[in-house]
Design a protein around this motif. Structure first.
Motif, short mmCIF file in Angstrom:
data_model
loop_
_atom_site.label_atom_id
_atom_site.label_comp_id
_atom_site.label_asym_id
_atom_site.label_seq_id
_atom_site.Cartn_x
_atom_site.Cartn_y
_atom_site.Cartn_z
N ASN A 36 0.85 -1.19 0.00
CA ASN A 36 0.00 0.00 0.00
C ASN A 36 0.89 1.25 0.00
N PRO A 37 1.27 1.73 -1.17
CA PRO A 37 2.20 2.86 -1.26
C PRO A 37 1.63 4.18 -0.73
N ASP A 38 0.34 4.23 -0.45
CA ASP A 38 -0.28 5.46 0.04
C ASP A 38 -0.53 5.44 1.55
N ASP A 39 0.07 4.51 2.25
CA ASP A 39 -0.11 4.37 3.70
C ASP A 39 0.77 5.39 4.42
N CYS A 40 0.19 6.53 4.76
CA CYS A 40 0.96 7.63 5.35
C CYS A 40 1.53 7.28 6.72
N VAL A 41 0.83 6.47 7.49
CA VAL A 41 1.35 6.06 8.80
C VAL A 41 2.65 5.28 8.61
N CYS A 42 2.63 4.33 7.71
CA CYS A 42 3.81 3.52 7.44
C CYS A 42 4.92 4.39 6.84
N LEU A 43 4.57 5.28 5.96
CA LEU A 43 5.58 6.15 5.33
C LEU A 43 6.27 7.03 6.36
N ARG A 44 5.51 7.53 7.33
CA ARG A 44 6.14 8.36 8.38
C ARG A 44 7.11 7.53 9.22
N HIS A 48 11.22 8.03 9.56
CA HIS A 48 11.95 8.03 10.83
C HIS A 48 13.09 7.03 10.81
N VAL A 49 12.81 5.83 10.33
CA VAL A 49 13.84 4.78 10.28
C VAL A 49 14.97 5.18 9.34
N TYR A 50 14.63 5.69 8.17
CA TYR A 50 15.67 6.12 7.24
C TYR A 50 16.57 7.18 7.87
N THR A 51 16.00 8.11 8.61
CA THR A 51 16.80 9.14 9.28
C THR A 51 17.73 8.50 10.30
N THR A 52 17.20 7.55 11.05
CA THR A 52 17.97 6.91 12.12
C THR A 52 19.12 6.06 11.59
N VAL A 53 18.94 5.45 10.43
CA VAL A 53 19.98 4.57 9.89
C VAL A 53 20.87 5.29 8.87
N ASP A 54 20.92 6.62 8.99
CA ASP A 54 21.79 7.45 8.14
C ASP A 54 21.44 7.38 6.66
N ARG A 55 20.17 7.33 6.36
CA ARG A 55 19.70 7.43 4.98
C ARG A 55 18.70 8.59 4.89
N ALA A 56 19.12 9.72 5.45
CA ALA A 56 18.22 10.87 5.55
C ALA A 56 17.75 11.38 4.19
N GLU A 57 18.56 11.17 3.15
CA GLU A 57 18.12 11.59 1.82
C GLU A 57 16.88 10.82 1.39
N LEU A 58 16.80 9.54 1.76
CA LEU A 58 15.60 8.75 1.47
C LEU A 58 14.43 9.19 2.34
N ALA A 59 14.73 9.60 3.56
CA ALA A 59 13.68 10.10 4.45
C ALA A 59 13.00 11.32 3.83
N LEU A 60 13.79 12.20 3.23
CA LEU A 60 13.21 13.38 2.60
C LEU A 60 12.33 13.02 1.40
N VAL A 61 12.74 12.02 0.65
CA VAL A 61 11.92 11.55 -0.48
C VAL A 61 10.59 11.01 0.04
N VAL A 62 10.65 10.24 1.10
CA VAL A 62 9.43 9.66 1.68
C VAL A 62 8.54 10.78 2.23
N LEU A 63 9.13 11.76 2.90
CA LEU A 63 8.33 12.87 3.45
C LEU A 63 7.71 13.71 2.33
N ASP A 64 8.39 13.84 1.22
CA ASP A 64 7.80 14.54 0.07
C ASP A 64 6.58 13.77 -0.44
N ARG A 65 6.68 12.46 -0.43
CA ARG A 65 5.54 11.61 -0.85
C ARG A 65 4.37 11.79 0.12
N VAL A 66 4.65 11.79 1.41
CA VAL A 66 3.60 11.98 2.41
C VAL A 66 2.93 13.34 2.22
N HIS A 68 2.74 15.06 -0.51
CA HIS A 68 1.95 15.00 -1.74
C HIS A 68 0.62 14.28 -1.49
N LEU A 69 0.66 13.17 -0.76
CA LEU A 69 -0.55 12.40 -0.49
C LEU A 69 -1.52 13.16 0.41
#
Length: 111
Positions: A36-44, A48-66, A68-69
């Motif tokens: 379910n790519p539109d699951d905002c709870v999961c995306l948030r 958080h996990v991407y930020t914690t595991v030093d993949r903050a650039e991916l976190a920003l992509v995910v937050l942009d998706r949230v 947008h949704l």
């Protein structure tokens, strides 16, 4: 994936996050997101996990998706964004995002 399966996977991911085992939460969150790519709870949680595991650039992509949704930034999304930007060393942008977060706080929470 039915609702109970989603809830179980998100609950397990949350327990891993609380136990400082974010890497174990990552595949669970990616599985829910794949279903379910539109699951905002999961995306948030994923942001958080991407930020914690030093993949903050991916976190920003995910937050942009949230964003947008949802059609707008939800109050807590500014804080997640500030954390990701700070991790990336983008301090001025992080400061601005954090200020957006604090300005949106109700008066009783800001004091």
């Amino acid at each position: 994936m039915d609702r109970d399966q989603r809830e179980l996977l998100l609950s397990l991911a949350y327990l891993y996050i609380c136990s400082d085992r974010e890497w174990r939460a990552l595949p669970l969150l990616l599985l829910v997101t794949a279903e379910n790519p539109d699951d905002c709870v999961c995306l948030r949680l994923l942001a958080h996990v991407y930020t914690t595991v030093d993949r903050a650039e991916l976190a920003l992509v995910v937050l942009d998706r949230v964003s947008h949704l949802a059609g707008q930034d939800i109050h807590g999304d500014s804080l997640l964004r500030a954390r990701a930007l700070h991790r990336l060393g983008r301090i001025d942008e992080a400061r601005l995002s954090f200020e957006n977060y604090t300005q949106a706080l109700p008066e009783s929470d800001a004091a």
